[in-house]
Design an enzyme around this catalytic site. Structure first.
Site, PDB file in Angstrom:
ATOM      1  N   SER B 188      -9.910 -16.714   6.925  1.00  0.00           N
ATOM      2  CA  SER B 188      -9.845 -17.324   5.593  1.00  0.00           C
ATOM      3  C   SER B 188      -9.481 -18.809   5.730  1.00  0.00           C
ATOM      4  O   SER B 188     -10.135 -19.524   6.486  1.00  0.00           O
ATOM      5  CB  SER B 188      -8.833 -16.553   4.742  1.00  0.00           C
ATOM      6  N   ARG B 257      -1.844 -15.344  -8.620  1.00  0.00           N
ATOM      7  CA  ARG B 257      -1.920 -14.385  -7.524  1.00  0.00           C
ATOM      8  C   ARG B 257      -2.783 -13.175  -7.901  1.00  0.00           C
ATOM      9  O   ARG B 257      -3.512 -12.635  -7.075  1.00  0.00           O
ATOM     10  CB  ARG B 257      -0.516 -13.930  -7.153  1.00  0.00           C
ATOM     11  N   ASP B 352     -16.869  -8.553   1.798  1.00  0.00           N
ATOM     12  CA  ASP B 352     -16.147  -9.784   1.457  1.00  0.00           C
ATOM     13  C   ASP B 352     -17.019 -10.624   0.536  1.00  0.00           C
ATOM     14  O   ASP B 352     -18.024 -11.194   0.958  1.00  0.00           O
ATOM     15  CB  ASP B 352     -15.804 -10.548   2.743  1.00  0.00           C
ATOM     16  N   HIS B 385     -12.376  -9.211   1.320  1.00  0.00           N
ATOM     17  CA  HIS B 385     -11.945 -10.365   2.117  1.00  0.00           C
ATOM     18  C   HIS B 385     -10.741 -10.031   2.999  1.00  0.00           C
ATOM     19  O   HIS B 385     -10.629 -10.501   4.129  1.00  0.00           O
ATOM     20  CB  HIS B 385     -11.621 -11.511   1.163  1.00  0.00           C
ATOM     21  N   ASP B 386      -9.819  -9.252   2.483  1.00  0.00           N
ATOM     22  CA  ASP B 386      -8.602  -8.923   3.227  1.00  0.00           C
ATOM     23  C   ASP B 386      -8.860  -8.079   4.465  1.00  0.00           C
ATOM     24  O   ASP B 386      -7.917  -7.807   5.230  1.00  0.00           O
ATOM     25  CB  ASP B 386      -7.611  -8.170   2.324  1.00  0.00           C
TER      26      ASP B 386
END
Lengths: 404, 404
Positions: B188, B257, B352, B385-386
């Site tokens: 990232s 967040r 992602d 993405h994580d």
């Protein structure tokens, strides 16, 4: 499912130029439409219908009085069988076509589709569009006066469902003396209502047009709505919904709308429209304030939304959307659609990632499984979810053909 | 590009079809790793390096003093050629492995990857991880004391770029007596830094591992960051950044967040984890507050983030991310990579949608065009993405092989 050519061949959706109408019929329709002179409906009037009889809600609460703001375009024929109900999306209202005053800057939200000779042909059909229950454009909602207190309901307004909205609309259709609707037509949340109409009042709906919609709010879409609600409810100006004598929660509603806006467009459309350009005449200024064109654009979307929408209505309508799950109501999509014998046309848009073509296909699959008449067309578009409000020349002939 | 098998079967990514199942070498590696006993690095210490010499920033401003918090794992060999710099993402910090105290509930953010016998093998390599400039975990950032005022910088902290962060890290690498890094590794925003290292200091980087990253922030990702910043800066507790003696803008940072979190996961993972479940033991309560499990989860993510992150750091780091555009710095990606002769390994993840496999492929294409050594592997994952923080058993052997 029919996938128009561009969608099939160009997974990156970079252009609409290559599109060829797929069928001879469609080409024919396109030709016919360009020959016929189409025009705006002109000046229109917002009307109101009010019922004092309490409206029972899914929550167990009831609401009284109930007012719906609505507009009509065209004329109901003697057989009363040419009525088409247009159902609006989250931020829409009853004003779908024409202008209220000659000097109005903008016409109704689907004006390009509606009028004499237009795809929604007012020479032929009688169109009705009502602001949803819970809305802020004339229908009873959280900004309406609570008869028990004489003050706006605010957060004391009862939480609604899509079924509740449709139950109120059914009263309006009764008022207009219409037993059976030729069609219900809705995009996005308008599609939720159209699906609810087709299954809750199966004998009253002959044709259903669904655009960019889904039979069920996904956890991701619930997530986006929930963050928007948190932004509004944590804005200190929200005051637990009791802000009508004060400044409204403008920052919270702006943030909610900005989130929504990104979900209504596509990555490609943002690239095409803004790329990484800085605001006009500016390079990087190395400050925390918005600098990129896409940032100013989102800010503008958020701020201008405050001019026309009530934050409490945003809370209530998104909540109703989150509850939306047609299969859960009846046990399965098949059981829901077994109730209906309407013809269905579904249009979805290749770059719509909010309610993707796959979600329309799930509806089409359930209908086909029951041998119902259904066509699902995936339209090539880079415009994302909002495509159904934009690609009128593309979708118009297909819808007009279906309704004819 | 290699696409691993599960990915091959997902029809929505059909253009990435030149997949070969994992190689014999990879199977061999997997076997080896399971045989060797791997363990945690154990107790580690956070260290600090401070320079009084002003650090010149891309904005033209300069910063002094500059402190970087960092940790190291393993031992630098005599040749000083076994150092690997690990670069953290937006919300990461220097604490990548082990624990500070035996009773710590959690180990470092990439602990599963780092340790004796682990994929990042501390018996063999010397790992360095530093908190980025602008961060809030010990490095100089907006919460640091401004020597001119004796108070925290707040919004008077200079706006940073990824280059600025890397320029500060280069001082740390100098301090450690390391001329050339065996590798830089980042996921990232860590990948942004790794790309900056490889191109700004081409003689000092031999290998580059990029995970779930991009060479350029897109207008959509700028949009998400910008909405997060607006949420923070419109929280009245933000007080133009001067909140360190007061309550912090907890709602604004929570909303930022929560938005980020949805972009870090995938629609599939939210379906799998939450679906449309209501919170435990509850049906619909017909109230505006969160009711669905996915809502409580997002609220929890937002609120707990406030326990470990400074809202001003969030503003500055996301701003640096938005400026990120490697091609713009050098004229094109090819011109940027022409500077480097490092070997590149890129891992991207099928689900992602923040930094999609296509964005990694653009980097790989530019490198291949220059005949550089590059491999891009698309990993099958529903984690979004994580994934790069989760699929250690999948990515670990590939990375270990590449670094060996």
């Amino acid at each position: 499912m029919t996938v128009l050519p561009f969608y099939q061949n160009r997974p990156s959706f970079s252009s609409l130029r290559d599109l060829q109408p797929t069928t001879t019929a469609l080409r024919h329709t396109l030709k016919q439409r360009t020959v016929k002179a189409a025009r705006s409906i002109g000046l229109v009037e917002k009307k109101f219908a009010t019922w004092n009889e309490p409206l029972r809600l899914d929550s167990g609460a009831s609401l009284s009085p109930v007012t719906l703001a609505y507009e009509t375009y065209g004329h109901l024929n003697e057989a009363r069988d040419n009525a088409i109900l247009l159902l609006h999306a989250l931020s829409g209202d009853a004003h779908a076509a024409g202008k209220h005053e000659t000097e109005d800057r903008k016409a109704g939200w689907w004006d390009a589709m509606i009028g004499p000779g237009r795809y929604f042909d007012t020479d032929r059909f009688f169109f009705i569009c009502s602001n949803v229950l819970g809305g802020c454009q004339g229908s009873t909602g959280p900004s309406s006066l609570n008869p028990k207190t004489g003050k706006p309901y605010g957060a004391n307004f009862p939480v609604l469902t899509i079924s509740d909205m449709v139950r109120a609309q059914a009263r309006l259709i009764n008022n207009l003396g219409i037993e059976t609707l030729h069609a219900v037509v809705g995009g996005s949340m308008g599609g939720f209502q159209a699906l609810e109409w087709a299954t809750a009042y199966p004998d009253r709906v002959n044709n259903v047009v669904l655009l960019a919609t889904t039979a069920r709010s996904s956890p991701q879409t619930i997530g986006w709505n929930s963050i928007g609600r948190r932004a509004i409810m944590s804005d200190p100006r929200w005051r637990r919904g009791d802000y009508y004598d004060h400044e409204s929660p403008v920052d919270g509603l702006a943030v909610a709308r900005m989130i929504g806006h990104i979900t209504y467009v596509s990555e490609t459309s943002l690239e095409d429209k803004f790329g990484r350009r800085f605001q006009e005449g500016q390079g990087p200024r190395f400050e925390l304030e918005p600098e990129f064109a896409v940032e100013s654009y989102l800010d503008y979307q958020g701020d201008s939304f405050n001019q026309r929408f009530d934050a409490n209505s945003y809370l209530y309508i998104t909540k109703a959307m989150d509850y939306w799950d047609l299969a859960a109501k009846y046990g399965s999509l098949e059981k829901a659609f077994a109730r209906s014998h309407a013809r269905f046309l579904l249009l979805s848009f290749s770059s719509d990632w909010l309610y993707s073509p796959a979600e329309s296909q799930a509806i089409a699959d359930a209908l086909r499984h029951l041998n119902r008449s259904v066509e699902h067309i995936v339209m090539p578009s880079t415009a994302g979810h909002d495509a159904f409000l934009i690609h009128n020349e593309l979708q118009g002939p297909i819808i007009a053909d279906f309704l004819a």
